[in-house]
Design an enzyme around this catalytic site. Sequence first.
Site, mmCIF file in Angstrom:
data_model
loop_
_atom_site.group_PDB
_atom_site.id
_atom_site.type_symbol
_atom_site.label_atom_id
_atom_site.label_comp_id
_atom_site.label_asym_id
_atom_site.label_seq_id
_atom_site.Cartn_x
_atom_site.Cartn_y
_atom_site.Cartn_z
ATOM 1 N N ASP A 166 49.127 91.675 10.940
ATOM 2 C CA ASP A 166 49.752 90.532 10.279
ATOM 3 C C ASP A 166 49.053 89.212 10.605
ATOM 4 O O ASP A 166 48.221 89.133 11.506
ATOM 5 C CB ASP A 166 51.237 90.447 10.660
ATOM 6 C CG ASP A 166 51.482 90.741 12.140
ATOM 7 O OD1 ASP A 166 50.550 90.615 12.943
ATOM 8 O OD2 ASP A 166 52.623 91.104 12.490
ATOM 9 N N ASN B 126 64.492 91.704 17.673
ATOM 10 C CA ASN B 126 65.383 92.171 16.605
ATOM 11 C C ASN B 126 64.938 93.510 16.012
ATOM 12 O O ASN B 126 65.431 93.927 14.972
ATOM 13 C CB ASN B 126 65.490 91.110 15.499
ATOM 14 C CG ASN B 126 64.149 90.850 14.808
ATOM 15 O OD1 ASN B 126 63.153 91.508 15.090
ATOM 16 N ND2 ASN B 126 64.128 89.899 13.886
ATOM 17 N N HIS C 4 61.856 94.257 14.897
ATOM 18 C CA HIS C 4 60.787 94.250 13.879
ATOM 19 C C HIS C 4 59.522 94.908 14.420
ATOM 20 O O HIS C 4 59.264 94.898 15.628
ATOM 21 C CB HIS C 4 60.513 92.839 13.333
ATOM 22 C CG HIS C 4 59.817 91.891 14.252
ATOM 23 N ND1 HIS C 4 60.117 90.544 14.316
ATOM 24 C CD2 HIS C 4 58.803 92.061 15.143
ATOM 25 C CE1 HIS C 4 59.324 89.962 15.190
ATOM 26 N NE2 HIS C 4 58.521 90.847 15.714
ATOM 27 N N GLU D 181 60.996 92.371 9.116
ATOM 28 C CA GLU D 181 62.251 91.916 9.698
ATOM 29 C C GLU D 181 63.408 92.837 9.277
ATOM 30 O O GLU D 181 63.268 93.617 8.328
ATOM 31 C CB GLU D 181 62.526 90.481 9.230
ATOM 32 C CG GLU D 181 61.441 89.468 9.643
ATOM 33 C CD GLU D 181 61.532 89.042 11.113
ATOM 34 O OE1 GLU D 181 61.882 89.888 11.978
ATOM 35 O OE2 GLU D 181 61.234 87.879 11.406
#
Length: 241
Positions: free
Chosen positions: A67, A137, A139, A144
Amino acid sequence: MKITNLGSQSYASFYVACELYKQMNGDKHSKLGLATGGTMVDVYRFLVELLHKNQLDVSDVITFNLDEYVGLTSNHPQSYHYYMNDILFNQYPYFTTTQTYIPRGDADDLDQEAKRYEQLIDELGPVDIQILGIGENGHIGFNEPGTDLNSPTHIVDLTESTIQANSRYFEHEAEVPKQAVSMGLASILKAKRIILLAFGEKKRAAITKLAQKEVNKDVPATILHAHPNVEIYVDDAAAPF
Ligand code: F6R
């Protein structure tokens, strides 16, 4: 999927650096899927040491990064291009001739860039070993919670919790980009072998959910249960048991 507590970040990072080294040593045309972030710092440090000691020729290796932040040019110190150059590619001369791919967050047409990147993975892949960190979280890449489980490389709106977690790398939270170009969950699953690392107490909740063995869209890393060859290495603090 196996979750193994290797005790400390150093042990786990050295183990993974050795796996990457062995992969490249065994096949000079290896394709590696690379991640950035704090989790990977020691992995690359150990890998650079191993490469120097053994003078392995990696000029035919291909790398794909997961990314990049939208809006940051490759020379921005917080961009993932900069991180990779600084920590790995500029540390070992052979990488200057290696094909190293990272999605461009400064492309004029971001959707086109995402498509181009996915095509590259399909044309030059599959990746032999994909290394992953994990967000608090859950990811992976910047996929997400709620991300389509079949997603290819795409543009992501970062969640408030990711922006906050990543603000530790920026001077002010306001400077953290709000979007990223990220390999999707489907792109990640194309790899032949996946190794996920998680260190520190803040990652324990995400690893505990991953240990529950169910695919759950709210915890994107759980898609890894759908892959036949996944290893997870944690330190004592992130261990769910
Ligand atoms: C980085 C990436 C992210 C990170 C994750 C953990 O390329 O795709 O999924 O792996 O946000 O980041 P750190 O390691 O900084 O805690």
